[in-house]
Scaffold this motif. Sequence first.
Motif, PDB file in Angstrom:
ATOM      1  N   MET A 125      -0.623   2.335   9.789  1.00  0.00           N
ATOM      2  CA  MET A 125       0.157   2.635   9.070  1.00  0.00           C
ATOM      3  C   MET A 125       0.239   1.826   7.310  1.00  0.00           C
ATOM      4  N   LYS A 126       0.525   2.439   6.284  1.00  0.00           N
ATOM      5  CA  LYS A 126       0.724   1.896   5.160  1.00  0.00           C
ATOM      6  C   LYS A 126       0.999   2.868   4.000  1.00  0.00           C
ATOM      7  N   LEU A 127       2.680   3.104   3.755  1.00  0.00           N
ATOM      8  CA  LEU A 127       2.724   3.265   3.003  1.00  0.00           C
ATOM      9  C   LEU A 127       3.662   2.315   2.294  1.00  0.00           C
ATOM     10  N   VAL A 128       3.608   2.436   1.000  1.00  0.00           N
ATOM     11  CA  VAL A 128       3.961   2.298  -0.640  1.00  0.00           C
ATOM     12  C   VAL A 128       4.860   2.514  -1.534  1.00  0.00           C
ATOM     13  N   LEU A 129       6.403   2.242  -1.579  1.00  0.00           N
ATOM     14  CA  LEU A 129       6.813   2.833  -2.482  1.00  0.00           C
ATOM     15  C   LEU A 129       7.496   2.398  -3.655  1.00  0.00           C
ATOM     16  N   SER A 130       7.359   2.705  -5.133  1.00  0.00           N
ATOM     17  CA  SER A 130       7.554   2.176  -5.916  1.00  0.00           C
ATOM     18  C   SER A 130       9.169   2.428  -6.455  1.00  0.00           C
ATOM     19  N   GLU A 131       9.672   3.918  -5.882  1.00  0.00           N
ATOM     20  CA  GLU A 131      11.212   4.740  -6.060  1.00  0.00           C
ATOM     21  C   GLU A 131      11.519   4.115  -4.919  1.00  0.00           C
TER      22      GLU A 131
ATOM     23  N   LYS B  81       1.578  12.436   8.927  1.00  0.00           N
ATOM     24  CA  LYS B  81       1.089  12.234   8.122  1.00  0.00           C
ATOM     25  C   LYS B  81       0.601  13.017   6.563  1.00  0.00           C
ATOM     26  N   ASP B  82       2.001  14.410   6.149  1.00  0.00           N
ATOM     27  CA  ASP B  82       2.317  13.685   4.984  1.00  0.00           C
ATOM     28  C   ASP B  82       4.099  13.676   5.203  1.00  0.00           C
ATOM     29  N   SER B  83       5.092  13.095   5.642  1.00  0.00           N
ATOM     30  CA  SER B  83       5.762  12.959   5.534  1.00  0.00           C
ATOM     31  C   SER B  83       6.855  12.019   6.548  1.00  0.00           C
TER      32      SER B  83
ATOM     33  N   VAL C 220      22.710  15.302  10.149  1.00  0.00           N
ATOM     34  CA  VAL C 220      21.632  14.285   9.553  1.00  0.00           C
ATOM     35  C   VAL C 220      20.515  14.457   9.230  1.00  0.00           C
ATOM     36  N   VAL C 221      19.239  15.212   8.432  1.00  0.00           N
ATOM     37  CA  VAL C 221      17.909  15.527   9.067  1.00  0.00           C
ATOM     38  C   VAL C 221      17.579  14.661   7.590  1.00  0.00           C
ATOM     39  N   PHE C 222      16.816  13.677   7.549  1.00  0.00           N
ATOM     40  CA  PHE C 222      16.417  13.152   6.378  1.00  0.00           C
ATOM     41  C   PHE C 222      14.814  13.324   6.432  1.00  0.00           C
ATOM     42  N   ARG C 223      13.996  13.998   4.816  1.00  0.00           N
ATOM     43  CA  ARG C 223      12.519  13.883   4.638  1.00  0.00           C
ATOM     44  C   ARG C 223      12.320  13.289   3.577  1.00  0.00           C
ATOM     45  N   LEU C 224      11.591  12.381   3.336  1.00  0.00           N
ATOM     46  CA  LEU C 224      10.459  11.254   2.661  1.00  0.00           C
ATOM     47  C   LEU C 224       9.119  11.820   2.830  1.00  0.00           C
ATOM     48  N   LEU C 225       9.103  12.877   1.755  1.00  0.00           N
ATOM     49  CA  LEU C 225       7.186  13.095   1.596  1.00  0.00           C
ATOM     50  C   LEU C 225       6.345  12.149   1.109  1.00  0.00           C
ATOM     51  N   GLY C 226       5.108  12.478   1.439  1.00  0.00           N
ATOM     52  CA  GLY C 226       4.416  11.319   0.944  1.00  0.00           C
ATOM     53  C   GLY C 226       3.888  11.499  -0.786  1.00  0.00           C
ATOM     54  N   SER C 227       4.289  12.464  -0.996  1.00  0.00           N
ATOM     55  CA  SER C 227       3.336  12.398  -2.427  1.00  0.00           C
ATOM     56  C   SER C 227       4.878  11.591  -2.822  1.00  0.00           C
ATOM     57  N   ALA C 228       5.762  11.172  -2.593  1.00  0.00           N
ATOM     58  CA  ALA C 228       6.692   9.879  -3.085  1.00  0.00           C
ATOM     59  C   ALA C 228       5.973   8.940  -3.295  1.00  0.00           C
ATOM     60  N   PHE C 229       5.444   8.802  -3.034  1.00  0.00           N
ATOM     61  CA  PHE C 229       5.058   6.840  -2.190  1.00  0.00           C
ATOM     62  C   PHE C 229       3.878   7.087  -3.144  1.00  0.00           C
ATOM     63  N   VAL C 230       3.686   5.847  -4.346  1.00  0.00           N
ATOM     64  CA  VAL C 230       2.454   5.101  -4.640  1.00  0.00           C
ATOM     65  C   VAL C 230       1.178   5.173  -3.529  1.00  0.00           C
ATOM     66  N   GLU C 231       1.445   4.518  -2.337  1.00  0.00           N
ATOM     67  CA  GLU C 231       0.579   4.880  -1.519  1.00  0.00           C
ATOM     68  C   GLU C 231       0.976   5.286  -0.109  1.00  0.00           C
TER      69      GLU C 231
END
Lengths: 245, 245, 245
Positions: B1-7, B31-33, B47-58
């Motif tokens: 996996m490789k996740l890149v976040l700008s925000e 695969k999506d979050s 507590v439930v936390f979801r960060l969507l793939g669409s928030a990431f640069v990659e």
Amino acid sequence: MKLVLSETKLIKEPITIINDLVNEARFKIKKDSIEMIAMDPANVAMVVFRLLGSAFVEYSVKEDVSIGINLTDFKQVLRRVKANDNLMLELIDNKLKITLQGASVRTFFLPLIELDEKEQKVPELKFKATVRCPSGILNDAIEDVEIVAESVSFQAEDKKFIIAASGDSKKASVEIKPDEFISIKTEEKTKSKYSIEYLKKMIQASKISSNVEILFSKDYPLKLEYKEIDKIQMIFILAPRMEGD
Amino acid sequence: MKLVLSETKLIKEPITIINDLVNEARFKIKKDSIEMIAMDPANVAMVVFRLLGSAFVEYSVKEDVSIGINLTDFKQVLRRVKANDNLMLELIDNKLKITLQGASVRTFFLPLIELDEKEQKVPELKFKATVRCPSGILNDAIEDVEIVAESVSFQAEDKKFIIAASGDSKKASVEIKPDEFISIKTEEKTKSKYSIEYLKKMIQASKISSNVEILFSKDYPLKLEYKEIDKIQMIFILAPRMEGD
Amino acid sequence: MKLVLSETKLIKEPITIINDLVNEARFKIKKDSIEMIAMDPANVAMVVFRLLGSAFVEYSVKEDVSIGINLTDFKQVLRRVKANDNLMLELIDNKLKITLQGASVRTFFLPLIELDEKEQKVPELKFKATVRCPSGILNDAIEDVEIVAESVSFQAEDKKFIIAASGDSKKASVEIKPDEFISIKTEEKTKSKYSIEYLKKMIQASKISSNVEILFSKDYPLKLEYKEIDKIQMIFILAPRMEGD
């Protein structure tokens, strides 16, 4: 003697930094500069402070004198300096007289103290690796790796300076590469470990100089030098941590 | 996996908030979050936390993976994120590798941890009352009534939402009325009590969303939902306090 | 009664300052003003507070009433006042009702308390020395000399007001000279000592007035007066420290 300083941060910041390492210190007030060399009580760190006469508005010393001062007391007086104050230092009746001149005139007298401790000398050291960089970069790197451990390794190799730490299966590392502001010189791949607790006190000297020179060798003391030409110099020497520390 | 976040605040703020409730947590990287569901040790709050793939640069995940992380460690790394850094997450050698890329490159490795705790599921809940409002209004109201007691009552009625507390013959109440930014819907006059200590931790999620949805029923759990479309969602579920608590 | 205040700092700041000296106080709400006189538990300091009806947007009092209030509770409510709030005070069901009206309406009820303590009277005092100056100058001077001791001497002479302290062979002094903003009047050279701990609490009243009147005599109480015409007055009376204290 009569010394008048307008750029008061040149004495306010160093005294605060030195006081983090030692509680009392001997200042040599010479015809061209004030000098202080002190060793921390654990004999792990040395700090050298030189404030040149040319940094002062008025610098008049008839004969060299050596005075012992409680730095906590001195720091508390210096905290009262306001932005546009001039600061004047005199010796009167065996006390240090500090005058702050701004909208009002405030005077403080601190007793001179006897220091049993023998006079310190700066050891002669030779280093394999020399890194020059903006002082903020060193500060950030130390604070980055502080998260994972209590000691940090400095590692210089060809075109790379790495500040790293590891502990409890956590690791952190910062890689610094040469550019127009950063130079890295080393005779060979050189790595050594130092205490983060001490480093955090020393890097406060970034307040007096925007650049720092970092010198070290394998399992050998570290030297940090902060200076402003014709004004001020602060040098820190820190004993290495051996592997397993 | 490789996740890149700008925000980067989308991960920095939630981890800090979640860490106020639990010390360790299991993240499902799908695969999506990224998803995390956790219960506080006292079994009072979820507590439930979801960060969507669409928030990431990659966002590149080959297969779903579930990892346990010490949140205090994670939070300390995230505190080192600077304003313009990119943040990259990878799994390497059974560790979470976090890379901060800005003026310099900093890398951190955190161990994956085993979590005994069974997987949490979000309970199915039905609510009588639903209030939507700017998240700052809820924050202010909780802090207003905190002065007088440790628990707060939420009361919804026709065109009125009242947050109130009382204790030691002191009372405090905040009345919120519907307007273009505030909607209040309730099947009947509904009132329930909740712990202010927990609420104060949950309302920190105002940092990730300027609006909050507040759902509750009489003597029934409270649900707070903060979200930003296509980016992030945080849900909190809090057990009620019974009268006399 | 119904009192509405728009310039809320006129009650917020004084209550915070008074609460540093006493925990509970009796307020006389009269037809033209609110008045409070209190003695600190150690009987060293007295504080007098008067807030005039003319400072209020609405000031309606049918008959004089005297109420006891826990100041810590009151202060906590006042901390919740936002910049543009109006503050309303009423007596309802033997409680003090405080309403904060801004974007939302928040109401607080505080119990009235019984005060055993007998009613205080302001003593009649005559002073040899009177200094008027910007309140910030007194604040700075107290904080300057605080470094070296716990008590301070006030010394007035012809065209000079000296605030000084000494202890443990350290000394500090601030010399204040008359100018267009500073007047110094004294019948004779007058010197007296006071507790810095108490003074530091009193000089917080600089938040309500940019000027202060300082009155004292040799080994005699000190009086500090802060006021804004037609609005507010705070007077502090502080017992002297004798030499050797």
